[in-house]
Design an enzyme around this catalytic site. Structure first.
Site, PDB file in Angstrom:
ATOM      1  N   ALA A 289       0.867  -1.174   0.000  1.00 36.18           N
ATOM      2  CA  ALA A 289       0.000   0.000   0.000  1.00 36.18           C
ATOM      3  C   ALA A 289       0.905   1.225   0.000  1.00 36.18           C
ATOM      4  O   ALA A 289       2.072   1.147   0.399  1.00 36.18           O
ATOM      5  CB  ALA A 289      -0.888  -0.017   1.238  1.00 36.18           C
TER       6      ALA A 289
ATOM      7  N   GLY B 269       0.626  -4.979   0.964  1.00 32.05           N
ATOM      8  CA  GLY B 269      -0.598  -5.058   0.160  1.00 32.05           C
ATOM      9  C   GLY B 269      -0.403  -5.794  -1.156  1.00 32.05           C
ATOM     10  O   GLY B 269      -1.367  -6.324  -1.713  1.00 32.05           O
TER      11      GLY B 269
ATOM     12  N   GLU C 220       4.792  -5.012   7.353  1.00 30.31           N
ATOM     13  CA  GLU C 220       4.030  -3.944   8.006  1.00 30.31           C
ATOM     14  C   GLU C 220       4.496  -3.617   9.420  1.00 30.31           C
ATOM     15  O   GLU C 220       4.520  -2.447   9.813  1.00 30.31           O
ATOM     16  CB  GLU C 220       2.532  -4.296   8.043  1.00 30.31           C
ATOM     17  CG  GLU C 220       1.816  -4.124   6.708  1.00 30.31           C
ATOM     18  CD  GLU C 220       1.845  -5.381   5.851  1.00 30.31           C
ATOM     19  OE1 GLU C 220       2.677  -6.285   6.118  1.00 30.31           O
ATOM     20  OE2 GLU C 220       1.044  -5.463   4.909  1.00 30.31           O
TER      21      GLU C 220
HETATM   22  N1  CO8 Z   1       4.581   3.169  -0.900  1.00 34.39           N
HETATM   23  C1  CO8 Z   1       4.988   4.331  -1.445  1.00 34.39           C
HETATM   24  N2  CO8 Z   1       6.100   4.450  -2.214  1.00 34.39           N
HETATM   25  C2  CO8 Z   1       6.830   3.351  -2.411  1.00 34.39           C
HETATM   26  C3  CO8 Z   1       6.477   2.105  -1.856  1.00 34.39           C
HETATM   27  C4  CO8 Z   1       5.293   2.032  -1.074  1.00 34.39           C
HETATM   28  N3  CO8 Z   1       4.848   0.880  -0.542  1.00 34.39           N
HETATM   29  N4  CO8 Z   1       7.410   1.188  -2.232  1.00 34.39           N
HETATM   30  C5  CO8 Z   1       8.310   1.846  -2.984  1.00 34.39           C
HETATM   31  N5  CO8 Z   1       7.966   3.147  -3.095  1.00 34.39           N
HETATM   32  C6  CO8 Z   1       8.675   4.210  -3.832  1.00 34.39           C
HETATM   33  C7  CO8 Z   1       9.927   4.646  -3.083  1.00 34.39           C
HETATM   34  O1  CO8 Z   1       9.600   5.575  -2.085  1.00 34.39           O
HETATM   35  C8  CO8 Z   1      10.736   5.250  -4.215  1.00 34.39           C
HETATM   36  O2  CO8 Z   1      10.241   6.533  -4.484  1.00 34.39           O
HETATM   37  P1  CO8 Z   1      11.281   7.750  -4.820  1.00 34.39           P
HETATM   38  O3  CO8 Z   1      11.951   7.311  -6.095  1.00 34.39           O
HETATM   39  O4  CO8 Z   1      10.387   8.922  -4.990  1.00 34.39           O
HETATM   40  O5  CO8 Z   1      12.231   7.824  -3.672  1.00 34.39           O
HETATM   41  C9  CO8 Z   1      10.391   4.362  -5.397  1.00 34.39           C
HETATM   42  O6  CO8 Z   1       9.169   3.684  -5.050  1.00 34.39           O
HETATM   43  C10 CO8 Z   1      11.447   3.311  -5.669  1.00 34.39           C
HETATM   44  O7  CO8 Z   1      11.668   2.603  -4.473  1.00 34.39           O
HETATM   45  P2  CO8 Z   1      13.141   2.404  -3.850  1.00 34.39           P
HETATM   46  O8  CO8 Z   1      14.051   3.511  -4.259  1.00 34.39           O
HETATM   47  O9  CO8 Z   1      12.981   2.150  -2.393  1.00 34.39           O
HETATM   48  O10 CO8 Z   1      13.586   1.083  -4.623  1.00 34.39           O
HETATM   49  P3  CO8 Z   1      14.564  -0.047  -4.088  1.00 34.39           P
HETATM   50  O11 CO8 Z   1      14.819  -0.954  -5.233  1.00 34.39           O
HETATM   51  O12 CO8 Z   1      15.735   0.537  -3.381  1.00 34.39           O
HETATM   52  O13 CO8 Z   1      13.703  -0.846  -2.973  1.00 34.39           O
HETATM   53  C11 CO8 Z   1      11.743  -1.916  -2.092  1.00 34.39           C
HETATM   54  C12 CO8 Z   1      12.541  -1.539  -3.355  1.00 34.39           C
HETATM   55  C13 CO8 Z   1      12.519  -2.937  -1.276  1.00 34.39           C
HETATM   56  C14 CO8 Z   1      10.409  -2.521  -2.567  1.00 34.39           C
HETATM   57  C15 CO8 Z   1      11.483  -0.658  -1.249  1.00 34.39           C
HETATM   58  O14 CO8 Z   1      10.941   0.347  -2.090  1.00 34.39           O
HETATM   59  C16 CO8 Z   1      10.524  -0.873  -0.124  1.00 34.39           C
HETATM   60  O15 CO8 Z   1      10.919  -1.399   0.912  1.00 34.39           O
HETATM   61  N6  CO8 Z   1       9.250  -0.443  -0.278  1.00 34.39           N
HETATM   62  C17 CO8 Z   1       8.269  -0.514   0.750  1.00 34.39           C
HETATM   63  C18 CO8 Z   1       7.782  -1.935   0.897  1.00 34.39           C
HETATM   64  C19 CO8 Z   1       6.787  -2.026   2.017  1.00 34.39           C
HETATM   65  O16 CO8 Z   1       7.094  -1.804   3.174  1.00 34.39           O
HETATM   66  N7  CO8 Z   1       5.549  -2.393   1.651  1.00 34.39           N
HETATM   67  C20 CO8 Z   1       4.481  -2.553   2.616  1.00 34.39           C
HETATM   68  C21 CO8 Z   1       3.742  -1.273   2.768  1.00 34.39           C
HETATM   69  S1  CO8 Z   1       2.558  -1.372   4.037  1.00 34.39           S
HETATM   70  C22 CO8 Z   1       1.288  -2.175   3.366  1.00 34.39           C
HETATM   71  O17 CO8 Z   1       1.301  -2.610   2.242  1.00 34.39           O
HETATM   72  C23 CO8 Z   1       0.128  -2.350   4.250  1.00 34.39           C
HETATM   73  C24 CO8 Z   1      -1.100  -2.935   3.566  1.00 34.39           C
HETATM   74  C25 CO8 Z   1      -2.298  -2.804   4.414  1.00 34.39           C
HETATM   75  C26 CO8 Z   1      -2.693  -1.387   4.597  1.00 34.39           C
HETATM   76  C27 CO8 Z   1      -3.767  -1.205   5.592  1.00 34.39           C
HETATM   77  C28 CO8 Z   1      -4.104   0.264   5.736  1.00 34.39           C
HETATM   78  C29 CO8 Z   1      -4.628   0.666   6.998  1.00 34.39           C
END
Ligand code: CO8
Length: 259
Positions: A65, A110, A133
């Site tokens: 998400a 998500g 999460e």
């Molecule tokens: N949300 C928003 N932006 C994101 C997300 C995300 N989940 N994942 C990646 N991005 C963005 C990064 O911020 C980055 O943006 P920018 O270029 O502007 O800095 C761009 O995508 C590229 O990402 P990275 O530079 O981080 O790329 P890497 O190759 O270094 O890393 C990863 C890739 C490992 C996937 C890393 O981006 C990461 O850890 N992302 C977050 C993963 C995560 O924690 N996902 C779970 C989110 S929580 C969730 O899903 C909860 C669901 C239920 C919600 C219930 C609501 C109440």
């Protein structure tokens, strides 16, 4: 219908591919994307007999998400955001047609929850799965605490959710989170191949089998067996059952009409 974050294609009759496309955030799901998915799913008609869901690019299926949207939510807003995702994913899970997740990269939070709402998951060798999460101070909110233990058992699901660990495709295969792993260029072809096998079978029978599996899972043994019996009986009211058995007995190929 035009979408900002979805690409819809029909590579062949009966098979529809929905590609989630928000490359700047690795296809992370914000509420606009969730609403677009909802609109698309709600509008599916008989021209789609198998749905394939994938993510744009070769790096990410869905990286979760959208954290930038969630960062400032209060309790009612968090509850509402969770409800939106959970409702959309439940709609996917209860579609009367098979849904295949072609997981082409990161399936985190998500993203993993979306894949789990699909009937079948196959992935590329670079795919990574996790429920990170708790590292963000939340719990899986799009039904991951419900579906992950159902799919892989409570023990490993709790380990993944409590540690937020990210697992690779070979481990996802080993624990039964995915059915198969392919090299990235082969993934969509393999998903379509699987869909084609389904297209050769009786559509109503597949719908009833899905209903029996999904609804039966949450019942006790007598309830589940009773449900299967009712749906099995219902097959005999369909033209496809007559056609399938007549074709077998007369050594010809069945031509199902979905009736
Ligand atoms: N949300 C928003 N932006 C994101 C997300 C995300 N989940 N994942 C990646 N991005 C963005 C990064 O911020 C980055 O943006 P920018 O270029 O502007 O800095 C761009 O995508 C590229 O990402 P990275 O530079 O981080 O790329 P890497 O190759 O270094 O890393 C990863 C890739 C490992 C996937 C890393 O981006 C990461 O850890 N992302 C977050 C993963 C995560 O924690 N996902 C779970 C989110 S929580 C969730 O899903 C909860 C669901 C239920 C919600 C219930 C609501 C109440």
């Amino acid at each position: 219908m035009e979408y900002n974050f979805l690409k819809i294609e029909q590579p062949q009759g009966g098979v529809t591919v929905m590609t989630i496309s928000a490359p700047k955030s690795l296809n992370a799901l914000n509420s606009t994307i969730l609403k677009e998915i909802d609109t698309f799913i709600s509008g599916l008609d008989a021209s789609t007999r198998v749905l394939i869901i994938t993510g744009d690019g070769e790096k990410s299926f869905v990286a979760g998400a959208d954290i930038s949207e969630m960062a400032h939510l209060d309790e009612p807003q968090g509850t509402e955001f969770g409800r939106l995702g959970a409702q959309v994913f439940r709609k996917i899970e209860t579609l009367p047609i098979p849904v295949i997740a072609a997981v082409n990269g990161f399936a985190l939070g998500g993203g993993c929850e979306l894949a789990m709402a699909c009937d079948i998951r196959i992935c590329s060798s670079n795919a990574k799965f996790g429920q990170p999460e708790v590292g963000l101070g939340i719990i899986p909110g799009f039904s991951g605490t419900y579906r992950l233990p159902k799919l892989i058992g409570q023990g490993y699901a709790k380990e993944m959710i409590y540690t937020g660990k990210v697992i690779r495709s070979d481990e996802a295969l080993r624990i039964g989170l995915v059915n198969a792993v392919y090299e990235q260029p082969e993934l969509m072809g393999k998903a379509i191949e699987m869909a084609q096998m389904m297209l050769k079978c009786a559509p109503v029978a597949i719908t009833l089998a899905k209903q029996s599996i999904n609804e039966g899972y949450d019942l006790d043994a007598d309830g589940a067996i009773g449900l299967e019996n009712k749906l099995f009986g219902k097959c005999f009211s369909t033209c496809d059952q007559k056609e399938g058995m007549d074709a077998f007995l007369n050594k010809r190929k069945a031509e199902f009409k979905g009736e």
